[in-house]
Design an enzyme around this catalytic site. Structure first.
Site, mmCIF file in Angstrom:
data_model
loop_
_atom_site.group_PDB
_atom_site.id
_atom_site.type_symbol
_atom_site.label_atom_id
_atom_site.label_comp_id
_atom_site.label_asym_id
_atom_site.label_seq_id
_atom_site.Cartn_x
_atom_site.Cartn_y
_atom_site.Cartn_z
ATOM 1 N N LYS A 1 1.195 -0.779 -0.070
ATOM 2 C CA LYS A 1 -0.070 -0.071 0.178
ATOM 3 C C LYS A 1 1.031 1.303 0.037
ATOM 4 O O LYS A 1 2.174 1.072 -0.114
ATOM 5 C CB LYS A 1 -0.819 0.115 1.509
ATOM 6 C CG LYS A 1 -2.475 -1.229 1.420
ATOM 7 C CD LYS A 1 -3.120 -1.481 2.407
ATOM 8 C CE LYS A 1 -4.102 -2.012 2.547
ATOM 9 N NZ LYS A 1 -4.612 -2.240 3.671
ATOM 10 N N TYR B 1 -12.375 -1.815 -3.699
ATOM 11 C CA TYR B 1 -13.095 -1.369 -2.545
ATOM 12 C C TYR B 1 -14.229 -1.376 -2.654
ATOM 13 O O TYR B 1 -14.892 -1.486 -1.704
ATOM 14 C CB TYR B 1 -11.929 -0.868 -1.517
ATOM 15 C CG TYR B 1 -10.907 -1.478 -0.463
ATOM 16 C CD1 TYR B 1 -10.617 -1.900 -0.351
ATOM 17 C CD2 TYR B 1 -9.631 -0.496 -1.171
ATOM 18 C CE1 TYR B 1 -9.574 -2.885 0.534
ATOM 19 C CE2 TYR B 1 -8.550 -0.873 -1.300
ATOM 20 C CZ TYR B 1 -8.535 -2.024 -0.266
ATOM 21 O OH TYR B 1 -7.355 -2.578 0.600
ATOM 22 N N ARG C 1 -1.811 -14.690 4.750
ATOM 23 C CA ARG C 1 -2.785 -13.489 5.815
ATOM 24 C C ARG C 1 -1.909 -13.797 7.197
ATOM 25 O O ARG C 1 -1.856 -13.278 8.339
ATOM 26 C CB ARG C 1 -4.076 -14.681 5.868
ATOM 27 C CG ARG C 1 -5.076 -13.450 4.701
ATOM 28 C CD ARG C 1 -6.449 -14.181 4.827
ATOM 29 N NE ARG C 1 -7.135 -13.428 5.733
ATOM 30 C CZ ARG C 1 -7.577 -12.213 5.458
ATOM 31 N NH1 ARG C 1 -7.362 -11.616 4.181
ATOM 32 N NH2 ARG C 1 -8.165 -11.513 5.849
ATOM 33 N N ASN D 1 -2.169 0.349 6.623
ATOM 34 C CA ASN D 1 -1.727 -0.853 7.826
ATOM 35 C C ASN D 1 -0.851 -2.215 6.271
ATOM 36 O O ASN D 1 -0.604 -2.892 6.107
ATOM 37 C CB ASN D 1 -2.926 -1.991 8.063
ATOM 38 C CG ASN D 1 -3.551 -1.825 6.825
ATOM 39 O OD1 ASN D 1 -3.760 -1.596 5.317
ATOM 40 N ND2 ASN D 1 -4.939 -3.150 6.995
ATOM 41 N N HIS E 1 -2.287 -5.205 1.692
ATOM 42 C CA HIS E 1 -3.707 -5.674 1.564
ATOM 43 C C HIS E 1 -3.836 -7.340 0.772
ATOM 44 O O HIS E 1 -2.603 -7.037 0.071
ATOM 45 C CB HIS E 1 -4.486 -5.406 0.602
ATOM 46 C CG HIS E 1 -5.631 -6.076 0.270
ATOM 47 N ND1 HIS E 1 -6.575 -6.135 1.194
ATOM 48 C CD2 HIS E 1 -6.008 -6.869 -0.739
ATOM 49 C CE1 HIS E 1 -7.834 -6.655 0.246
ATOM 50 N NE2 HIS E 1 -7.272 -6.885 -1.209
ATOM 51 N N GLU F 1 -10.077 -10.775 -7.448
ATOM 52 C CA GLU F 1 -8.859 -9.800 -7.102
ATOM 53 C C GLU F 1 -8.175 -9.212 -8.719
ATOM 54 O O GLU F 1 -7.280 -8.804 -8.998
ATOM 55 C CB GLU F 1 -7.842 -9.394 -5.911
ATOM 56 C CG GLU F 1 -9.584 -8.662 -5.349
ATOM 57 C CD GLU F 1 -8.752 -8.806 -3.098
ATOM 58 O OE1 GLU F 1 -9.549 -8.407 -2.631
ATOM 59 O OE2 GLU F 1 -7.928 -9.523 -3.072
#
Ligand code: CMP
Length: 168
Positions: free
Chosen positions: A39, A79, A115, A142, A145, A156
């Site tokens: 990000k 999103y 994750r 954060n 993603h 995605e």
């Protein structure tokens, strides 16, 4: 699932998003693909290489990667699932504030492994050694993603990459 090749004369079956290699009905490997974004907060601080190293050290391979600067509308489509959330506008503004690095990662159980490597969405709750614990600035900023399931991963990946851009 289609028979696509053979290994040592035995038939091998593959499916597209979740690639299982099956010999005599026994699953030997579950090779999966997931979608990842590094990000704006991370690209601005020159952390792309440090984050890729976390993925690679944990056994994931980068099989597609591009650096792009999203428009707010493009971030909004990505999103869309969060459209009704109070943070949606702020999220789209942030995701279009600087370049991102979009990636396809491949490996065994890539979705859940990624994750784990990322850590909890909120860095205050992320485990030691995770990307978000080490690098994230806040819940919004954060750093990474990652897809939350196989269907999301396929969707995605297809939003950012054509088949020709993915080199396994
Ligand atoms: P990500 O995994 O990219 O999925 C949606 C993103 O929305 C999430 O990471 C966070 O960066 C962001 N997000 C989730 N909750 C909030 C919140 N309460 N305020 C701002 N951003 C949020």
């Amino acid at each position: 699932m289609n028979a696509t090749m053979s290994i040592h004369g035995f038939p091998t079956f593959t499916s597209h998003a979740n690639r299982h290699i099956i010999l005599y009905g026994v699953i030997k490997m579950a090779i999966q693909r997931t979608f990842s974004i590094i990000k704006p907060d991370a690209t601005k601080r020159n952390l792309t290489g440090a984050i890729v190293a976390k993925f690679e050290n944990a056994g994931l391979r980068v099989i597609a990667q591009k650096k792009i600067h999203l428009t707010k509308a493009q971030a909004g489509v990505f999103y869309e699932v969060h459209k009704e959330r109070p943070f949606y506008d702020e999220l789209c503004e942030y995701m279009s504030s600087a370049p991102i690095v979009a990636q396809v990662l491949e490996g065994e159980n890539a979705i859940s492994l990624n994750r784990e490597i990322m850590g909890a969405t909120n860095p205050a709750e992320a485990a030691e050694g995770t990307i978000r614990k080490e690098f994230a600035l806040s819940l919004g900023e954060n750093s990474v993603h990652g897809s939350d399931g196989p269907d999301t991963a396929a969707l995605e990946i297809s939003y950012f990459f054509s088949g020709l851009e993915i080199v396994s």
